[in-house]
Scaffold this motif. Structure first.
Motif, PDB file in Angstrom:
ATOM      1  N   SER A  18      12.000   5.710  -4.194  1.00  0.00           N
ATOM      2  CA  SER A  18      11.972   4.767  -3.076  1.00  0.00           C
ATOM      3  C   SER A  18      11.783   5.495  -1.749  1.00  0.00           C
ATOM      4  O   SER A  18      11.070   5.027  -0.858  1.00  0.00           O
ATOM      5  CB  SER A  18      13.274   3.955  -3.047  1.00  0.00           C
ATOM      6  OG  SER A  18      13.446   3.221  -4.247  1.00  0.00           O
ATOM      7  N   LEU A  19      12.420   6.658  -1.637  1.00  0.00           N
ATOM      8  CA  LEU A  19      12.267   7.457  -0.421  1.00  0.00           C
ATOM      9  C   LEU A  19      10.836   7.976  -0.281  1.00  0.00           C
ATOM     10  O   LEU A  19      10.310   8.072   0.831  1.00  0.00           O
ATOM     11  CB  LEU A  19      13.260   8.621  -0.432  1.00  0.00           C
ATOM     12  CG  LEU A  19      14.700   8.241  -0.074  1.00  0.00           C
ATOM     13  CD1 LEU A  19      15.674   9.325  -0.526  1.00  0.00           C
ATOM     14  CD2 LEU A  19      14.828   8.011   1.436  1.00  0.00           C
ATOM     15  N   ALA A  20      10.211   8.320  -1.408  1.00  0.00           N
ATOM     16  CA  ALA A  20       8.817   8.767  -1.355  1.00  0.00           C
ATOM     17  C   ALA A  20       7.922   7.660  -0.794  1.00  0.00           C
ATOM     18  O   ALA A  20       6.995   7.923  -0.014  1.00  0.00           O
ATOM     19  CB  ALA A  20       8.338   9.188  -2.744  1.00  0.00           C
ATOM     20  N   LEU A  21       8.201   6.414  -1.168  1.00  0.00           N
ATOM     21  CA  LEU A  21       7.457   5.285  -0.611  1.00  0.00           C
ATOM     22  C   LEU A  21       7.715   5.158   0.888  1.00  0.00           C
ATOM     23  O   LEU A  21       6.803   4.939   1.683  1.00  0.00           O
ATOM     24  CB  LEU A  21       7.860   3.989  -1.307  1.00  0.00           C
ATOM     25  CG  LEU A  21       7.655   3.881  -2.813  1.00  0.00           C
ATOM     26  CD1 LEU A  21       8.130   2.511  -3.306  1.00  0.00           C
ATOM     27  CD2 LEU A  21       6.209   4.117  -3.207  1.00  0.00           C
TER      28      LEU A  21
ATOM     29  N   GLY B 153       0.774  -1.233   0.000  1.00  0.00           N
ATOM     30  CA  GLY B 153       0.000   0.000   0.000  1.00  0.00           C
ATOM     31  C   GLY B 153       0.800   1.273   0.000  1.00  0.00           C
ATOM     32  O   GLY B 153       0.244   2.372   0.137  1.00  0.00           O
ATOM     33  N   TYR B 154       2.124   1.184  -0.177  1.00  0.00           N
ATOM     34  CA  TYR B 154       2.949   2.383  -0.222  1.00  0.00           C
ATOM     35  C   TYR B 154       3.154   2.796  -1.679  1.00  0.00           C
ATOM     36  O   TYR B 154       3.710   2.037  -2.484  1.00  0.00           O
ATOM     37  CB  TYR B 154       4.301   2.124   0.446  1.00  0.00           C
ATOM     38  CG  TYR B 154       4.179   1.651   1.885  1.00  0.00           C
ATOM     39  CD1 TYR B 154       3.560   2.446   2.845  1.00  0.00           C
ATOM     40  CD2 TYR B 154       4.674   0.403   2.273  1.00  0.00           C
ATOM     41  CE1 TYR B 154       3.437   2.017   4.156  1.00  0.00           C
ATOM     42  CE2 TYR B 154       4.554  -0.036   3.583  1.00  0.00           C
ATOM     43  CZ  TYR B 154       3.939   0.778   4.524  1.00  0.00           C
ATOM     44  OH  TYR B 154       3.813   0.350   5.817  1.00  0.00           O
ATOM     45  N   ASP B 155       2.715   4.006  -2.031  1.00  0.00           N
ATOM     46  CA  ASP B 155       2.790   4.455  -3.421  1.00  0.00           C
ATOM     47  C   ASP B 155       3.247   5.906  -3.560  1.00  0.00           C
ATOM     48  O   ASP B 155       3.183   6.481  -4.631  1.00  0.00           O
ATOM     49  CB  ASP B 155       1.433   4.272  -4.115  1.00  0.00           C
ATOM     50  CG  ASP B 155       0.281   4.890  -3.313  1.00  0.00           C
ATOM     51  OD1 ASP B 155       0.543   5.772  -2.462  1.00  0.00           O
ATOM     52  OD2 ASP B 155      -0.877   4.475  -3.529  1.00  0.00           O
TER      53      ASP B 155
ATOM     54  N   ILE C 174       8.573   4.464  -9.601  1.00  0.00           N
ATOM     55  CA  ILE C 174       8.702   3.869  -8.269  1.00  0.00           C
ATOM     56  C   ILE C 174       7.582   4.326  -7.339  1.00  0.00           C
ATOM     57  O   ILE C 174       7.032   3.535  -6.572  1.00  0.00           O
ATOM     58  CB  ILE C 174      10.077   4.245  -7.664  1.00  0.00           C
ATOM     59  CG1 ILE C 174      11.205   3.547  -8.438  1.00  0.00           C
ATOM     60  CG2 ILE C 174      10.149   3.848  -6.198  1.00  0.00           C
ATOM     61  CD1 ILE C 174      11.311   2.070  -8.208  1.00  0.00           C
ATOM     62  N   ALA C 175       7.234   5.614  -7.390  1.00  0.00           N
ATOM     63  CA  ALA C 175       6.203   6.163  -6.486  1.00  0.00           C
ATOM     64  C   ALA C 175       5.098   6.790  -7.317  1.00  0.00           C
ATOM     65  O   ALA C 175       5.036   8.009  -7.476  1.00  0.00           O
ATOM     66  CB  ALA C 175       6.829   7.181  -5.539  1.00  0.00           C
ATOM     67  N   PRO C 176       4.201   5.968  -7.880  1.00  0.00           N
ATOM     68  CA  PRO C 176       3.268   6.431  -8.913  1.00  0.00           C
ATOM     69  C   PRO C 176       2.172   7.382  -8.449  1.00  0.00           C
ATOM     70  O   PRO C 176       1.413   7.874  -9.278  1.00  0.00           O
ATOM     71  CB  PRO C 176       2.670   5.125  -9.444  1.00  0.00           C
ATOM     72  CG  PRO C 176       2.817   4.143  -8.328  1.00  0.00           C
ATOM     73  CD  PRO C 176       4.090   4.514  -7.647  1.00  0.00           C
TER      74      PRO C 176
END
Length: 425
Positions: free
Chosen positions: A339-342, A103-105, A172-174
């Motif tokens: 990846s950091l945004a996730l 659930g991390y996006d 990566i963080a859509p």
């Protein structure tokens, strides 16, 4: 005899008795900001006030530069040097599906992309526009655009949602937001002073737009001591303000000591590039030949980590529903920013230093030396497998081949399919 208040480029010009006028950045002592006006009067063209580093950018003749360097109020004068720009396979290689499934996006997290601009590609603006702010330090335009394509490609690696590819090319963080900041021109080049102005803008707007990460897929040769380097000082001010700065190592490999500024800063996350050989299995991955190697001139281990950076598919600026492939540490850097945004969806109150530590602890070492790979290649399964209680962590099982059970299962299935096909021929 060289002057320790002048960068090597200016020292060389003055030693050669050059009488030319050159672009410079003058850093004043902290207690002498009131001298900005007096210094400005000595410049034929004042480009920018740079309060972030206590300085000013402008054009000056070499004789005035030398005279200023002898005054106690001046801390350092540097040449306003040029800064230049440096997913279908890369994303699975890093196991990005693992945090997505949890659930991390990147929803609600804003990443500032300081680059050549960001075009309003469908993958960023449909069904919802996620380019929530745009600032142009080159041509002063108001609407998002990109006359080079580099910045758009970078933004897509971070935040593309696959709208135009029916989910094939997803960043990566859509669901993260993009702050597009154009500080590089149509040729992918720009000045140090413009990058510093862009960094100042990020600090100024960090609360308004929830800017948590700055992506710098750019760099310039590291010719200054980090304590005097204007770019290093500027990015470290951003880190002080609580923003995570991710920057490219550079494309000057495979020689040692080729890390670019501001990647030489100990406070930022410096990213090198891996060649994933267009396969999901990381066992054949190697450091890309072009990826800059450490250590820094001061002996600091860099890069901090590596990510895929060869033939990375992402969005194109030329046709707003199309894709293109590029290579470079510029492409590896946004994979880490995304990846950091996730990770910021999971942890909301950690410091940039703590986030950096989490990333380096989640790296899988390759068969390379530390000067090439740092701590290794970032793996998001490892990063998101950690829980608050270490006893609850799910171990990543391995076997005699050194592969995860999931990877081994995939390999076995492929071998079975190949065997069946061969039997039918």
């Amino acid at each position: 005899m060289s002057n320790n208040k002048l960068c090597p480029v200016l020292n060389a010009k003055i030693m050669a008795q050059s009488i030319e006028e050159v672009p410079v950045i003058i850093q004043l002592n902290e207690n002498n900001r009131n001298l900005i006006k007096n210094v400005s009067n000595l410049s034929s063209k004042v480009k920018a006030d740079l309060p972030l580093i206590g300085g000013i950018a402008g054009n000056m003749s070499t004789d005035i530069i030398y005279r200023l360097s002898t005054t106690p109020e001046v801390d350092y004068i540097s040449f306003d040097s040029n800064v230049y720009a440096l997913l279908d396979v890369a994303t699975p290689t890093m196991e990005a599906y693992f945090p997505h499934e949890k659930g991390y996006d990147g929803n609600g997290i804003s990443v500032a992309v300081i680059d050549t601009g960001v075009a309003p590609h469908d993958d960023l603006v449909k069904p919802t526009n996620r380019i929530i702010s745009f600032m142009d330090f080159v041509n002063n335009k108001e609407k998002p655009y990109d006359d080079n394509g580099h910045g758009t490609h970078v933004a897509g690696i971070i935040a593309g949602n696959g709208y135009s590819s029916r989910g094939k090319y997803v960043g990566i963080a859509p669901k993260s937001n993009i702050i597009g900041i154009k500080a590089l021109d149509e040729n992918g080049g720009g000045s140090t002073s413009d990058i510093i102005a862009a960094l100042s803008y990020c600090i100024e707007m960090k609360d308004k737009y929830n800017i948590k990460i700055i992506n710098l897929s750019l760099g310039t040769p590291a010719t200054h001591n980090p304590e005097k380097d204007p770019l290093v000082k500027a990015v470290e001010k951003c880190v002080e303000a609580g923003i995570i700065v991710v920057t490219a190592a550079g494309n000057s490999g495979p020689s040692a000591r080729t890390i670019l500024s501001p990647g030489i800063s100990k406070e930022v996350i410096t990213v090198g590039a891996v060649d994933d050989k267009r396969t999901i299995d990381p066992s054949d991955d190697t450091i890309a030949p072009f990826s800059s190697r450490g250590p820094t001139p001061e002996g600091l281990q860099k890069p901090d980590l590596v990510a895929p950076g060869v033939n990375i598919n992402s969005i194109s600026h030329s046709k707003l529903d199309s894709y293109t492939s590029l290579s470079g540490t510029s492409m590896a850097t946004p994979l880490v920013s995304g990846s950091l945004a996730l990770l910021l969806n999971k942890h909301t109150n950690l410091s940039p230093k703590e986030f950096k530590s989490m990333l380096t602890n989640a790296c899988m070492p390759l068969n390379e030396d530390k000067e090439s790979q740092g701590y290794g290649m970032l793996n998001l399964r490892v990063l998101f497998n950690s829980k608050d209680d270490p006893a609850e962590q799910e171990p990543i099982k391995s076997n005699i081949l050194g592969l995860s059970d999931d990877t081994l299962e995939t390999v076995i299935m492929l071998l079975v399919v190949l065997f069946l096909l061969d039997s039918r021929i």
